[in-house]
Write an enzyme that holds these catalytic residues in place. Sequence first.
Site, short mmCIF file in Angstrom:
data_model
loop_
_atom_site.label_atom_id
_atom_site.label_comp_id
_atom_site.label_asym_id
_atom_site.label_seq_id
_atom_site.Cartn_x
_atom_site.Cartn_y
_atom_site.Cartn_z
N HIS A 311 0.84 -1.19 0.00
CA HIS A 311 0.00 0.00 0.00
C HIS A 311 0.88 1.24 0.00
O HIS A 311 1.94 1.24 0.63
CB HIS A 311 -0.91 0.03 1.25
CG HIS A 311 -2.07 0.95 1.11
ND1 HIS A 311 -1.97 2.29 1.37
CD2 HIS A 311 -3.34 0.71 0.70
CE1 HIS A 311 -3.15 2.84 1.14
NE2 HIS A 311 -4.00 1.92 0.73
N ASP A 368 -7.97 -5.35 -0.01
CA ASP A 368 -8.47 -6.20 -1.09
C ASP A 368 -8.11 -7.68 -0.93
O ASP A 368 -8.59 -8.51 -1.69
CB ASP A 368 -7.94 -5.68 -2.43
CG ASP A 368 -8.55 -4.34 -2.78
OD1 ASP A 368 -9.77 -4.19 -2.62
OD2 ASP A 368 -7.81 -3.43 -3.19
N1 CMC Z 1 4.23 -7.56 -4.70
C1 CMC Z 1 5.57 -7.51 -4.87
N2 CMC Z 1 6.30 -6.40 -4.65
C2 CMC Z 1 5.66 -5.29 -4.29
C3 CMC Z 1 4.27 -5.27 -4.10
C4 CMC Z 1 3.54 -6.46 -4.32
N3 CMC Z 1 2.22 -6.48 -4.16
N4 CMC Z 1 3.90 -4.02 -3.74
C5 CMC Z 1 5.01 -3.29 -3.69
N5 CMC Z 1 6.08 -4.05 -4.03
C6 CMC Z 1 7.49 -3.64 -4.02
C7 CMC Z 1 7.83 -2.78 -5.24
O1 CMC Z 1 8.26 -3.58 -6.31
C8 CMC Z 1 8.91 -1.89 -4.68
O2 CMC Z 1 10.10 -2.66 -4.63
P1 CMC Z 1 11.54 -1.92 -4.83
O3 CMC Z 1 11.65 -0.96 -3.69
O4 CMC Z 1 12.52 -3.02 -4.80
O5 CMC Z 1 11.46 -1.24 -6.17
C9 CMC Z 1 8.47 -1.64 -3.24
O6 CMC Z 1 7.68 -2.78 -2.89
C10 CMC Z 1 7.64 -0.37 -3.06
O7 CMC Z 1 6.53 -0.46 -3.92
P2 CMC Z 1 5.98 0.71 -4.82
O8 CMC Z 1 5.53 0.16 -6.14
O9 CMC Z 1 6.95 1.86 -4.85
O10 CMC Z 1 4.73 1.13 -3.95
P3 CMC Z 1 3.53 2.04 -4.40
O11 CMC Z 1 3.16 2.83 -3.23
O12 CMC Z 1 3.87 2.80 -5.65
O13 CMC Z 1 2.39 0.98 -4.79
C11 CMC Z 1 0.61 -0.52 -4.63
C12 CMC Z 1 1.37 0.61 -3.96
C13 CMC Z 1 -0.65 -0.82 -3.83
C14 CMC Z 1 0.16 -0.07 -6.03
C15 CMC Z 1 1.50 -1.77 -4.72
O14 CMC Z 1 1.84 -2.20 -3.43
C16 CMC Z 1 0.85 -2.90 -5.51
O15 CMC Z 1 0.98 -2.94 -6.74
N6 CMC Z 1 0.13 -3.84 -4.81
C17 CMC Z 1 -0.61 -4.87 -5.50
C18 CMC Z 1 -1.93 -4.32 -6.00
C19 CMC Z 1 -2.92 -4.10 -4.86
O16 CMC Z 1 -3.09 -4.94 -4.00
N7 CMC Z 1 -3.59 -2.94 -4.88
C20 CMC Z 1 -4.60 -2.58 -3.88
C21 CMC Z 1 -4.14 -1.44 -3.03
S1 CMC Z 1 -5.11 -1.20 -1.53
C22 CMC Z 1 -6.70 -0.78 -1.97
C23 CMC Z 1 -6.86 0.30 -2.97
O17 CMC Z 1 -6.16 1.30 -2.99
O18 CMC Z 1 -7.75 0.14 -3.79
#
Ligand code: CMC
Length: 434
Positions: A311, A368
């Site tokens: 998140h 989720d």
């Molecule tokens: N699986 C594997 N690695 C992950 C995941 C994941 N679900 N989420 C984050 N990471 C890693 C990412 O690759 C990055 O690694 P590094 O630092 O080595 O590059 C690190 O964790 C930080 O992630 P980020 O992409 O910079 O984080 P963000 O804040 O941009 O993204 C997110 C947040 C929710 C989009 C992401 O965690 C994700 O894609 N999760 C899976 C999709 C999901 O479950 N979404 C629902 C979110 S909650 C409800 C809502 O908002 O609707």
Amino acid sequence: MSESKKSSKASLSVDGKTIELEVLESTMGERALNLSRVKAETGCFAFDPAMVNTAVCRSAITYVDGDKGILLHRGYPIEELAEHCTFIEVAYLLIHGELPTADQRQRFSRLLNIHSMLHEDMRSFFGNYPEGAHPMAVLSAMVVSLSSFYPELRLDSDKEEIDTTVTRLLSKLRTIAAFSYKKSIGEPFVYPSHKYSYCENFLNMMFRSPVSLYEADPYDVAVMNKLLILHADHEQNASTTAVRMVGSTGANLYACVSAGICALWGPLHGGANQAVVEMLEKIQKEGLTLDQVVAKAKDKNDPFRLMGFGHRIYKSYDPRAKIAKKLCMAVLNKKRLSDPMVEIAMALEERALKDDYFRERNLYPNVDFYTGLIYRALGFPKEMFTVLFALGRLPGWIAHWQEMRQDPEQKIMRPRQIYMGPAKTDYVHIEARG
Ligand code: CMC
């Protein structure tokens, strides 16, 4: 940049010129630098891709402490709201700023019932979607279509007109959601009824048919209320920002909410609840081991992510996910169901949380991860999961839209960019190209 705590001012020096920046404080102690004059005073923009560090407004609706896993709506903890309230009470709280009295709740329920039907001409719209159309596509299109059937609000609309439009939207979204499901399975629509409460009405429109006199189980109604409450608002997330962005142009509320629905649909946002169950099904179908799944999620050359994990704000367990996990177990127990998807989900959570990759990055289950599994136990198909999220999030979108309209600091949202394209180039006639 240096910052003096005492005076709550920060200073910023650019090319030898130093300017003072006001340090703004939230009621919960978070601090932000006021950059609203930075371009005018230094000639530089702020660069913050994906708005990771940027507050775009002051808001009094929802507070999230991502490190401690705290979520408050108008000051009330999500745990207490989910335990004691119905969804429409929380909707009222978000939109009107306070929990309703018994009279206010009755009036609100009455208005929701009065506005529950769709204009009969809208029925034919559903018939023109192809088989297999995703209900989120139908939902966003039908919501924006409402603007051609019902009057729009003006900037000087009075409270009664605003209340009517807001309740109309809250009530009709539920009817549209149920109709889009009925269309997708080829069954006749079931009309809303004044004798039911909000969630009961919705379950009835979803699951009743001419051949089955379904009556919603009060337990399912209570679960539905809790689930919608868990989704009711989450401050400046992508879909709420879309609603505010479109609203900042002066577009009508239906158009703004339709934009919010489209933003929510993405698998990184609300679409994750459907994606979680699809991921679990794939694990089962392909017989993947949890080690394989976790290795895939960690592989930077693989676009796969563990859906329902991570998140932008929560760097601890999402409090909504905690409630949802408990609720998921309770629902399965109550219904004497055993769902292999739930077993895989729990084992996957345990496996991921032991892994350094997830621990170092503070990646925990989000809202989720378990909510789709509960919807599944209630009998919803997975294509409806994000629609249910939208239904729950609607009061939040409306509350933010209202707050934005009343905020004298807001104007049309218009971010800047750092242009990296070619410098001014002389035009080349077609014969001279190539
Ligand atoms: N699986 C594997 N690695 C992950 C995941 C994941 N679900 N989420 C984050 N990471 C890693 C990412 O690759 C990055 O690694 P590094 O630092 O080595 O590059 C690190 O964790 C930080 O992630 P980020 O992409 O910079 O984080 P963000 O804040 O941009 O993204 C997110 C947040 C929710 C989009 C992401 O965690 C994700 O894609 N999760 C899976 C999709 C999901 O479950 N979404 C629902 C979110 S909650 C409800 C809502 O908002 O609707």
